[in-house]
Design a protein around this motif. Structure first.
Motif, mmCIF file in Angstrom:
data_model
loop_
_atom_site.group_PDB
_atom_site.id
_atom_site.type_symbol
_atom_site.label_atom_id
_atom_site.label_comp_id
_atom_site.label_asym_id
_atom_site.label_seq_id
_atom_site.Cartn_x
_atom_site.Cartn_y
_atom_site.Cartn_z
ATOM 1 N N CYS A 11 0.862 -1.173 0.000
ATOM 2 C CA CYS A 11 0.000 0.000 0.000
ATOM 3 C C CYS A 11 0.899 1.224 0.000
ATOM 4 O O CYS A 11 1.489 1.567 1.031
ATOM 5 N N ALA A 12 1.016 1.857 -1.151
ATOM 6 C CA ALA A 12 1.878 3.020 -1.305
ATOM 7 C C ALA A 12 1.082 4.290 -1.038
ATOM 8 O O ALA A 12 0.031 4.513 -1.654
ATOM 9 N N THR B 84 1.557 -10.524 8.777
ATOM 10 C CA THR B 84 2.378 -9.511 9.416
ATOM 11 C C THR B 84 2.202 -8.188 8.700
ATOM 12 O O THR B 84 2.399 -8.108 7.486
ATOM 13 N N ILE B 85 1.833 -7.157 9.445
ATOM 14 C CA ILE B 85 1.734 -5.819 8.891
ATOM 15 C C ILE B 85 2.989 -5.041 9.254
ATOM 16 O O ILE B 85 3.506 -5.158 10.371
ATOM 17 N N VAL C 253 2.962 0.645 3.290
ATOM 18 C CA VAL C 253 2.539 -0.332 4.283
ATOM 19 C C VAL C 253 2.408 -1.681 3.596
ATOM 20 O O VAL C 253 1.895 -1.769 2.480
ATOM 21 N N TYR C 254 2.856 -2.713 4.269
ATOM 22 C CA TYR C 254 2.839 -4.053 3.708
ATOM 23 C C TYR C 254 1.988 -4.984 4.553
ATOM 24 O O TYR C 254 1.809 -4.782 5.758
ATOM 25 N N LEU C 255 1.485 -5.995 3.910
ATOM 26 C CA LEU C 255 0.833 -7.092 4.598
ATOM 27 C C LEU C 255 1.407 -8.388 4.046
ATOM 28 O O LEU C 255 1.092 -8.782 2.920
ATOM 29 N N TYR D 270 -8.227 -4.230 1.286
ATOM 30 C CA TYR D 270 -8.196 -2.777 1.208
ATOM 31 C C TYR D 270 -7.241 -2.200 2.234
ATOM 32 O O TYR D 270 -7.245 -2.599 3.402
ATOM 33 N N CYS D 271 -6.469 -1.247 1.806
ATOM 34 C CA CYS D 271 -5.625 -0.480 2.707
ATOM 35 C C CYS D 271 -6.416 0.710 3.238
ATOM 36 O O CYS D 271 -7.206 1.314 2.511
ATOM 37 N N HIS D 272 -6.186 1.046 4.493
ATOM 38 C CA HIS D 272 -6.923 2.123 5.139
ATOM 39 C C HIS D 272 -5.965 3.008 5.924
ATOM 40 O O HIS D 272 -5.036 2.515 6.571
#
Length: 118
Positions: free
Chosen positions: A22-23, A68-69, A78-80, A94-96
């Motif tokens: 998530c950029a 792992t976030i 942000v990564y998942l 979805y990234c929030h």
């Protein structure tokens, strides 16, 4: 508000792994709490994982120990990391982002499809 761009979804076999990205359009580390949500067919959107501006993390029970976030301050991303995936993980992810200095200020990514199937 920060703009979010998601990527990394796809088709993976049960037991496999994927990493979602998530950029963000700007810095998300000082005043933003971040999270990943997912929504599967015939299900409501559910919270998967969160990470605060202080790097405190929380996970849904269904993904704890498998997901792992994390976030990268240089890339504002942000990564998942998702490991040991199963069919129940199939959903749009979805990234929030929540801006801490403005109540109700939320940003959402466009969503990325994760399909776990053999």
């Amino acid at each position: 508000q920060v703009q979010l761009a998601e990527s990394g979804g796809g088709l993976v076999q049960p037991g496999g792994s994927l990493r979602l990205s998530c950029a963000a359009s700007g810095s998300i580390f000082n005043f933003y709490d971040m999270g990943w949500y997912r929504q599967a067919p015939v299900k409501q959107r559910e919270l998967v994982a969160t990470i605060t501006s202080g790097d405190s993390t929380n996970y849904a029970d269904s993904v704890k120990g498998r997901f792992t976030i994390s976030r990268d301050s240089v890339e504002n991303t942000v990564y998942l990391q998702m490991n040991n995936l199963n069919a129940d993980d199939t959903a749009v992810y979805y990234c929030h982002a929540h801006f801490l200095l403005r109540p109700g200020a939320d940003s959402w990514g466009q969503g990325t499809q994760v399909t776990v199937s053999s």
